[in-house]
Scaffold this motif. Structure first.
Motif, PDB file in Angstrom:
ATOM      1  N   UNK A  87      76.425  51.468 -28.582  1.00 24.68           N
ATOM      2  CA  UNK A  87      75.360  50.940 -29.441  1.00 24.68           C
ATOM      3  C   UNK A  87      74.699  52.087 -30.201  1.00 24.68           C
ATOM      4  N   UNK A  88      74.583  51.938 -31.528  1.00 21.63           N
ATOM      5  CA  UNK A  88      74.035  53.006 -32.375  1.00 21.63           C
ATOM      6  C   UNK A  88      72.678  53.481 -31.897  1.00 21.63           C
ATOM      7  N   UNK A  89      71.785  52.554 -31.571  1.00 24.75           N
ATOM      8  CA  UNK A  89      70.438  52.935 -31.137  1.00 24.75           C
ATOM      9  C   UNK A  89      70.480  53.768 -29.863  1.00 24.75           C
ATOM     10  N   UNK A  90      71.310  53.360 -28.936  1.00 26.28           N
ATOM     11  CA  UNK A  90      71.426  54.087 -27.666  1.00 26.28           C
ATOM     12  C   UNK A  90      71.991  55.483 -27.901  1.00 26.28           C
ATOM     13  N   UNK A  91      73.031  55.575 -28.725  1.00 28.04           N
ATOM     14  CA  UNK A  91      73.625  56.879 -29.022  1.00 28.04           C
ATOM     15  C   UNK A  91      72.606  57.777 -29.712  1.00 28.04           C
ATOM     16  N   UNK A  92      71.894  57.207 -30.681  1.00 32.93           N
ATOM     17  CA  UNK A  92      70.880  57.987 -31.391  1.00 32.93           C
ATOM     18  C   UNK A  92      69.795  58.463 -30.420  1.00 32.93           C
ATOM     19  N   UNK A  93      69.395  57.599 -29.479  1.00 37.92           N
ATOM     20  CA  UNK A  93      68.371  57.969 -28.498  1.00 37.92           C
ATOM     21  C   UNK A  93      68.793  59.144 -27.630  1.00 37.92           C
ATOM     22  N   UNK A  94      70.031  59.118 -27.171  1.00 31.90           N
ATOM     23  CA  UNK A  94      70.544  60.212 -26.337  1.00 31.90           C
ATOM     24  C   UNK A  94      70.605  61.502 -27.154  1.00 31.90           C
ATOM     25  N   UNK A  95      71.113  61.406 -28.369  1.00 32.37           N
ATOM     26  CA  UNK A  95      71.197  62.598 -29.228  1.00 32.37           C
ATOM     27  C   UNK A  95      69.805  63.169 -29.506  1.00 32.37           C
ATOM     28  N   UNK A  96      68.849  62.296 -29.758  1.00 33.13           N
ATOM     29  CA  UNK A  96      67.489  62.766 -30.038  1.00 33.13           C
ATOM     30  C   UNK A  96      66.866  63.412 -28.797  1.00 33.13           C
ATOM     31  N   UNK A  97      67.113  62.834 -27.633  1.00 33.03           N
ATOM     32  CA  UNK A  97      66.611  63.409 -26.378  1.00 33.03           C
ATOM     33  C   UNK A  97      67.139  64.831 -26.186  1.00 33.03           C
ATOM     34  N   UNK A  98      68.424  65.012 -26.423  1.00 30.73           N
ATOM     35  CA  UNK A  98      69.032  66.339 -26.265  1.00 30.73           C
ATOM     36  C   UNK A  98      68.526  67.284 -27.353  1.00 30.73           C
ATOM     37  N   UNK A  99      68.394  66.798 -28.575  1.00 29.72           N
ATOM     38  CA  UNK A  99      67.902  67.634 -29.675  1.00 29.72           C
ATOM     39  C   UNK A  99      66.501  68.167 -29.360  1.00 29.72           C
ATOM     40  N   UNK A 100      65.648  67.332 -28.782  1.00 33.24           N
ATOM     41  CA  UNK A 100      64.269  67.714 -28.491  1.00 33.24           C
ATOM     42  C   UNK A 100      64.143  68.548 -27.218  1.00 33.24           C
TER      43      UNK A 100
END
Length: 160
Positions: A87-100
């Motif tokens: 799911x795009x939202x879930x993938x984006x959430x994980x990527x954002x968590x790691x980015x931050x």
């Protein structure tokens, strides 16, 4: 021809240091998270040209330990339900968590890999503690204060 030798040497060093060429590891992340290489570079905290050079073997290593730590964080999340779902939202959430994230890198925060040296360590541990149950008991004692070592002791109890 000289550049080709440098690339081959760098890829060999990557296999030694990281277990496999970094290009292979990065490509798996690009596919798993359905992102561009440039987007992944931004998440990891490395420039896109630098990531490209590391992937192609023109550079041997990732110099910033926090970048490597973020890559390992993403690799650990690949098989989590939110990533597997795609799911795009879930993938984006994980990527954002790691980015931050602002990972710190120390003895207990970078996992012990599966290198030839590990096999030697695992064999010595297994021989030092004769009963497999003792290895599990030792790992439980180490869990709170030395999780990476506890994992290594558990692996010694497995057939490797």
């Amino acid at each position: 021809m000289e550049e080709q030798k440098v690339v081959q040497r760098n890829l060999a060093l990557q296999r030694e240091w990281y277990g496999e060429p970094l290009g292979d590891r990065v490509r798996r992340l690009v596919v798993a998270f359905d992102v561009s290489q440039a987007n992944l570079a931004e998440v990891l905290g490395i420039s896109a040209p630098m990531l490209s050079q590391v992937m192609s073997g023109r550079r041997a290593k990732i110099g910033n330990p926090a970048v490597l730590a973020r890559m390992i964080m993403l690799e650990r999340k690949v098989l989590t339900p939110e990533v597997v779902s795609g799911e795009r939202e879930a993938l984006h959430g994980v990527l954002e968590e790691v980015r931050q994230s602002r990972p710190t890198v120390g003895r207990d925060s970078v996992p012990v890999g599966s290198s030839p040296d590990d096999a030697v360590v695992l064999t010595v541990l297994k021989e030092a503690i004769e009963e497999d149950g003792d290895l599990d008991k030792a790992a439980r004692l180490l869990d709170d204060d030395f999780p990476a070592l506890a994992d290594l002791v558990r692996r010694a109890g497995e057939d490797f």
